[in-house]
Enzyme design. Sequence first.
Site, PDB file in Angstrom:
ATOM      1  N   GLY A  68     -20.975  23.566   7.119  1.00  0.00           N
ATOM      2  CA  GLY A  68     -20.584  24.555   8.104  1.00  0.00           C
ATOM      3  C   GLY A  68     -21.157  25.923   7.766  1.00  0.00           C
ATOM      4  O   GLY A  68     -21.509  26.207   6.616  1.00  0.00           O
ATOM      5  N   GLU A 140     -17.034  21.888  -1.858  1.00  0.00           N
ATOM      6  CA  GLU A 140     -16.066  22.923  -1.497  1.00  0.00           C
ATOM      7  C   GLU A 140     -15.375  23.606  -2.675  1.00  0.00           C
ATOM      8  O   GLU A 140     -15.106  24.819  -2.619  1.00  0.00           O
ATOM      9  CB  GLU A 140     -15.021  22.335  -0.546  1.00  0.00           C
ATOM     10  CG  GLU A 140     -15.519  22.079   0.865  1.00  0.00           C
ATOM     11  CD  GLU A 140     -16.373  20.822   0.995  1.00  0.00           C
ATOM     12  OE1 GLU A 140     -16.973  20.630   2.058  1.00  0.00           O
ATOM     13  OE2 GLU A 140     -16.424  20.026   0.023  1.00  0.00           O
TER      14      GLU A 140
END
Length: 348
Positions: A68, A140
């Site tokens: 993203g 992440e």
Amino acid sequence: MTTIDDAVLLRREGRAGRITLNRPRTINALTHAMVRRIHAALDAWEHDDAVTTVVLDGAGERGLCAGGDVRAVHDGVRAGRSAEAREFWRDEYRLNARIAAYPKPYVALMDGLVMGGGVGLSAHGGVRVVTERSAVAMPETGIGFTPDVGGTYLLSRAPGELGTHLALTTSRMGPGDAVRAGFADHFVPAARLEEFAAALAVSDPAEAVRAFAAPAPAGELAAQQEWIDHCYAAGTVEEILDRLTASGVTQAKEAAEAILGKSPTALKVTLRSLRRARRLPGLAEVLEQEYRVICASLADPDLLEGIRAQVVDKDRSPRWVPARLEAVTDADVERHFAPADDGGLGLA
């Protein structure tokens, strides 16, 4: 007829509806507008009898999708527009669920780098193809939050404790390891990928796979399963690190060093997320959990700090708060799992 916008190319090739992510300078980083456009295409093609297969790929030579557009998230949250980040994640996770339940074959060409949001667009598809250039990861914890886009669903269902290792270290999987971990199904040599995609325009995906797939190159993780299962079965991140350090295995000590550089809060929330995801019945319920976690993470200083250090300033020196694992309490972790105040995704 070909429909083109700046970030996504949509077109028909024979029986196939083609989706090409088209931001090659950012390795096709996923924006909110791209999510909406892909979702709309899937809705339209579901009811188009001329489209029997959907094919996803990425423009450029570097990869399908690096994830993203976290820089946009960083800038929006800093400017006080956290609601925009929540809307992006809501629509993105709903798209992930849509892909997993899509009634027509959805073929993802996972060539090159496939990370984070790119995994969400590809690894929930029905036919997931990697090449010798594939590098698949959930990065992440290195940027201050936890695996999402259904990543904790995939990781929690990988063999043994393999998913825990991949989540906490953010290690990249080559094609063989991606197949072993359940992130991919088939290996097609990169030199034959264009020909494979062309075959999807005229034949059933199963036929194309039979014609072009080959045995995946041997991965590295199968030989490491024993120490991975032992070390990562521990109940806390601190215990995992103790086992890794004491194992006497070089790769285990390297894993410990990699984990120690990640956000302490993100590490503990990630471990809790994975253990909880194992008990949830399906992807929809896991995505609902991930949405609660990511919304709660907006209140964590590590989210913006991790993106700053890795993506904005690129100094690779994040200052995590708190900086030590022992300073992250059970209450700090558990608050990430409280119900979202907007009602969640409505999937489960």
